[in-house]
Design a protein around this motif. Structure first.
Motif, PDB file in Angstrom:
ATOM      1  N   ASP A   1      11.180   8.179 -35.646  1.00  0.00           N
ATOM      2  CA  ASP A   1      11.514   8.240 -37.071  1.00  0.00           C
ATOM      3  C   ASP A   1      11.047   6.989 -37.819  1.00  0.00           C
ATOM      4  O   ASP A   1      10.814   7.046 -39.035  1.00  0.00           O
ATOM      5  N   ARG A   2      10.922   5.870 -37.116  1.00  0.00           N
ATOM      6  CA  ARG A   2      10.528   4.619 -37.781  1.00  0.00           C
ATOM      7  C   ARG A   2       9.017   4.430 -37.845  1.00  0.00           C
ATOM      8  O   ARG A   2       8.549   3.458 -38.442  1.00  0.00           O
ATOM      9  N   THR A   3       8.275   5.321 -37.252  1.00  0.00           N
ATOM     10  CA  THR A   3       6.818   5.199 -37.242  1.00  0.00           C
ATOM     11  C   THR A   3       6.202   6.243 -38.168  1.00  0.00           C
ATOM     12  O   THR A   3       6.862   7.200 -38.565  1.00  0.00           O
ATOM     13  N   PRO A   4       4.929   6.068 -38.520  1.00  0.00           N
ATOM     14  CA  PRO A   4       4.266   7.078 -39.362  1.00  0.00           C
ATOM     15  C   PRO A   4       4.265   8.451 -38.696  1.00  0.00           C
ATOM     16  O   PRO A   4       4.366   8.580 -37.473  1.00  0.00           O
ATOM     17  N   ASP A   5       4.119   9.483 -39.515  1.00  0.00           N
ATOM     18  CA  ASP A   5       4.140  10.851 -39.000  1.00  0.00           C
ATOM     19  C   ASP A   5       3.015  11.114 -38.007  1.00  0.00           C
ATOM     20  O   ASP A   5       3.109  12.058 -37.206  1.00  0.00           O
ATOM     21  N   SER A   6       1.962  10.314 -38.055  1.00  0.00           N
ATOM     22  CA  SER A   6       0.826  10.517 -37.145  1.00  0.00           C
ATOM     23  C   SER A   6       1.139  10.102 -35.715  1.00  0.00           C
ATOM     24  O   SER A   6       0.417  10.472 -34.787  1.00  0.00           O
ATOM     25  N   VAL A   7       2.215   9.344 -35.519  1.00  0.00           N
ATOM     26  CA  VAL A   7       2.596   8.873 -34.180  1.00  0.00           C
ATOM     27  C   VAL A   7       3.419   9.952 -33.487  1.00  0.00           C
ATOM     28  O   VAL A   7       4.372  10.490 -34.059  1.00  0.00           O
ATOM     29  N   GLU A   8       3.049  10.255 -32.244  1.00  0.00           N
ATOM     30  CA  GLU A   8       3.758  11.282 -31.492  1.00  0.00           C
ATOM     31  C   GLU A   8       4.251  10.725 -30.157  1.00  0.00           C
ATOM     32  O   GLU A   8       4.103   9.534 -29.884  1.00  0.00           O
ATOM     33  N   LEU A   9       4.829  11.582 -29.337  1.00  0.00           N
ATOM     34  CA  LEU A   9       5.516  11.140 -28.122  1.00  0.00           C
ATOM     35  C   LEU A   9       4.710  11.436 -26.868  1.00  0.00           C
ATOM     36  O   LEU A   9       4.210  12.553 -26.686  1.00  0.00           O
ATOM     37  N   LEU A  10       4.611  10.440 -26.012  1.00  0.00           N
ATOM     38  CA  LEU A  10       4.154  10.634 -24.641  1.00  0.00           C
ATOM     39  C   LEU A  10       5.426  10.767 -23.806  1.00  0.00           C
ATOM     40  O   LEU A  10       6.165   9.797 -23.621  1.00  0.00           O
ATOM     41  N   PHE A  11       5.682  11.964 -23.317  1.00  0.00           N
ATOM     42  CA  PHE A  11       6.901  12.224 -22.541  1.00  0.00           C
ATOM     43  C   PHE A  11       6.600  12.032 -21.065  1.00  0.00           C
ATOM     44  O   PHE A  11       5.719  12.679 -20.509  1.00  0.00           O
ATOM     45  N   ASP A  12       7.357  11.129 -20.427  1.00  0.00           N
ATOM     46  CA  ASP A  12       7.151  10.803 -19.016  1.00  0.00           C
ATOM     47  C   ASP A  12       8.362  11.275 -18.215  1.00  0.00           C
ATOM     48  O   ASP A  12       9.490  10.830 -18.441  1.00  0.00           O
ATOM     49  N   THR A  13       8.131  12.172 -17.263  1.00  0.00           N
ATOM     50  CA  THR A  13       9.238  12.787 -16.530  1.00  0.00           C
ATOM     51  C   THR A  13      10.067  11.767 -15.754  1.00  0.00           C
ATOM     52  O   THR A  13      11.300  11.797 -15.803  1.00  0.00           O
ATOM     53  N   ALA A  14       9.415  10.861 -15.030  1.00  0.00           N
ATOM     54  CA  ALA A  14      10.155   9.917 -14.188  1.00  0.00           C
ATOM     55  C   ALA A  14      10.846   8.841 -15.009  1.00  0.00           C
ATOM     56  O   ALA A  14      11.909   8.342 -14.619  1.00  0.00           O
ATOM     57  N   HIS A  15      10.273   8.462 -16.139  1.00  0.00           N
ATOM     58  CA  HIS A  15      10.916   7.447 -16.976  1.00  0.00           C
ATOM     59  C   HIS A  15      12.063   8.019 -17.802  1.00  0.00           C
ATOM     60  O   HIS A  15      12.915   7.267 -18.272  1.00  0.00           O
ATOM     61  N   TYR A  16      12.095   9.340 -17.977  1.00  0.00           N
ATOM     62  CA  TYR A  16      13.218   9.946 -18.685  1.00  0.00           C
ATOM     63  C   TYR A  16      14.399  10.182 -17.740  1.00  0.00           C
ATOM     64  O   TYR A  16      15.563  10.078 -18.145  1.00  0.00           O
ATOM     65  N   HIS A  17      14.113  10.477 -16.499  1.00  0.00           N
ATOM     66  CA  HIS A  17      15.135  10.914 -15.529  1.00  0.00           C
ATOM     67  C   HIS A  17      16.325   9.966 -15.400  1.00  0.00           C
ATOM     68  O   HIS A  17      17.468  10.454 -15.307  1.00  0.00           O
ATOM     69  N   PRO A  18      16.165   8.626 -15.376  1.00  0.00           N
ATOM     70  CA  PRO A  18      17.337   7.772 -15.221  1.00  0.00           C
ATOM     71  C   PRO A  18      18.302   7.823 -16.402  1.00  0.00           C
ATOM     72  O   PRO A  18      19.439   7.359 -16.287  1.00  0.00           O
ATOM     73  N   TYR A  19      17.874   8.372 -17.534  1.00  0.00           N
ATOM     74  CA  TYR A  19      18.669   8.328 -18.757  1.00  0.00           C
ATOM     75  C   TYR A  19      19.092   9.704 -19.264  1.00  0.00           C
ATOM     76  O   TYR A  19      19.841   9.795 -20.232  1.00  0.00           O
ATOM     77  N   GLY A  20      18.600  10.763 -18.615  1.00  0.00           N
ATOM     78  CA  GLY A  20      18.968  12.096 -19.074  1.00  0.00           C
ATOM     79  C   GLY A  20      18.251  13.163 -18.273  1.00  0.00           C
ATOM     80  O   GLY A  20      17.326  12.884 -17.518  1.00  0.00           O
ATOM     81  N   ASP A  21      18.696  14.396 -18.441  1.00  0.00           N
ATOM     82  CA  ASP A  21      18.084  15.525 -17.748  1.00  0.00           C
ATOM     83  C   ASP A  21      16.699  15.792 -18.334  1.00  0.00           C
ATOM     84  O   ASP A  21      16.541  15.906 -19.558  1.00  0.00           O
ATOM     85  N   VAL A  22      15.699  15.890 -17.465  1.00  0.00           N
ATOM     86  CA  VAL A  22      14.312  15.998 -17.931  1.00  0.00           C
ATOM     87  C   VAL A  22      14.082  17.293 -18.701  1.00  0.00           C
ATOM     88  O   VAL A  22      13.427  17.296 -19.751  1.00  0.00           O
ATOM     89  N   VAL A  23      14.608  18.411 -18.206  1.00  0.00           N
ATOM     90  CA  VAL A  23      14.429  19.690 -18.903  1.00  0.00           C
ATOM     91  C   VAL A  23      15.081  19.625 -20.279  1.00  0.00           C
ATOM     92  O   VAL A  23      14.497  20.077 -21.286  1.00  0.00           O
ATOM     93  N   GLU A  24      16.274  19.047 -20.355  1.00  0.00           N
ATOM     94  CA  GLU A  24      16.929  18.906 -21.658  1.00  0.00           C
ATOM     95  C   GLU A  24      16.125  17.987 -22.573  1.00  0.00           C
ATOM     96  O   GLU A  24      16.067  18.197 -23.796  1.00  0.00           O
ATOM     97  N   GLY A  25      15.497  16.967 -21.997  1.00  0.00           N
ATOM     98  CA  GLY A  25      14.668  16.076 -22.793  1.00  0.00           C
ATOM     99  C   GLY A  25      13.465  16.789 -23.383  1.00  0.00           C
ATOM    100  O   GLY A  25      13.095  16.558 -24.546  1.00  0.00           O
ATOM    101  N   ILE A  26      12.848  17.645 -22.588  1.00  0.00           N
ATOM    102  CA  ILE A  26      11.716  18.432 -23.088  1.00  0.00           C
ATOM    103  C   ILE A  26      12.163  19.311 -24.245  1.00  0.00           C
ATOM    104  O   ILE A  26      11.475  19.414 -25.273  1.00  0.00           O
ATOM    105  N   GLU A  27      13.324  19.917 -24.091  1.00  0.00           N
ATOM    106  CA  GLU A  27      13.838  20.774 -25.161  1.00  0.00           C
ATOM    107  C   GLU A  27      14.173  19.948 -26.405  1.00  0.00           C
ATOM    108  O   GLU A  27      13.895  20.374 -27.532  1.00  0.00           O
ATOM    109  N   ARG A  28      14.736  18.776 -26.208  1.00  0.00           N
ATOM    110  CA  ARG A  28      15.143  17.940 -27.346  1.00  0.00           C
ATOM    111  C   ARG A  28      13.939  17.442 -28.147  1.00  0.00           C
ATOM    112  O   ARG A  28      13.990  17.408 -29.379  1.00  0.00           O
TER     113      ARG A  28
END
Length: 266
Positions: free
Chosen positions: A143-170
């Motif tokens: 939200d703090r970056t320009p609209d042109s900036v998007e997300l690189l979603f990393d499965t292993a880096h998300y896992h310690p902080y939340g469910d990966v499938v739920e993260g993909i959905e979110r």
């Protein structure tokens, strides 16, 4: 959509001597390479090899954003990535507690402007022990970056902080690029994660976090479920297998990872 591989396990000389050929031999579609490694390997040589092996360049990953010089390096890298036909310029946030929010936000805006001018998309890589780590922080910084900036979603880096499938959905509407990596949490892993989240310069925790990463199928993540989740949210972009800590027999790891991915997705 294509399946790519990173060159993390190859030094700059090996990238051009064997690495790109290894990726092609395993029938990957594309490649990711670090900006510093790209420069040391020789952009023209890398470009020629990509053409020779009919591989796409998915992403050029800039280094950690710790200083103004790092930001300038990423700004310069945007044009280089675009010249080589890369889809993305990847941005690694600074390690936790090392940079102010204001400096980080300024650098991101400057990099995003340069990337937009060059015609390449900036993707933010959330990362354990970094300025963008927790799920809520991913939302905040998108939200703090320009609209042109998007997300690189990393499965292993998300896992310690939340469910990966739920993260993909979110983050379905924000994901532009995906890193596939497995993770096996060692004993006491939660304590190591907490230390990094607190911004402690704890080398034991850093090492335990890094060495928790595994080849696909050797950790805790269900890549069949991850593939289904990506399909369910309509993601049809590139996915890159990112393997670390396996510098011996890199060709073997490249092959076994693509084989595992195909076995659970085809």
């Amino acid at each position: 959509m294509g399946l790519g591989y990173t060159t993390i396990m190859y030094d700059p000389r090996e990238v051009v001597e064997t690495g790109i050929g290894d990726v092609a031999a395993c029938r990957y579609d594309g490649l990711e390479i670090g900006l510093g490694k790209l420069r040391k390997s020789g952009p023209e040589t890398v470009d020629d090899l990509l053409d020779e092996y009919d591989l796409d360049l998915y992403c050029v990953m800039a280094g950690w954003l710790l200083t103004e010089d790092d930001a300038e390096d990423a700004i310069d890298g945007a044009a280089l990535a675009a010249d080589l036909g890369a889809d993305f310029l990847g941005i690694l946030p600074p390690p936790r507690g090392q940079v102010s929010d204001d400096d980080f936000e300024t650098w991101l805006h400057d990099i995003a402007a340069a990337a937009e001018d060059a015609g390449v998309t900036v993707v933010l890589h959330h990362h354990g022990g970094a300025h963008i780590e927790q799920p809520d922080e991913i939302r905040e910084w998108l939200d703090r970056t320009p609209d042109s900036v998007e997300l690189l979603f990393d499965t292993a880096h998300y896992h310690p902080y939340g469910d990966v499938v739920e993260g993909i959905e979110r983050y379905a509407d924000d994901i532009a690029y995906v890193h596939l990596k497995d993770i096996a949490s060692p004993a006491g892993f939660e304590t190591h994660v907490e230390n990094l989240t607190a911004g402690k310069v704890d080398f034991d925790s850093i090492i335990n976090f890094i060495w928790a990463f595994r080849d696909l199928g050797e950790g805790e993540l269900d890549f069949e479920a991850i593939d289904e989740a990506l399909a369910d949210v309509g993601y049809d972009g590139h996915q890159t297998i990112e393997i670390e800590n396996r510098r011996e027999r890199p060709l073997v790891h490249a092959k076994q990872n693509v084989d595992h991915h195909r076995s659970v997705t085809e």
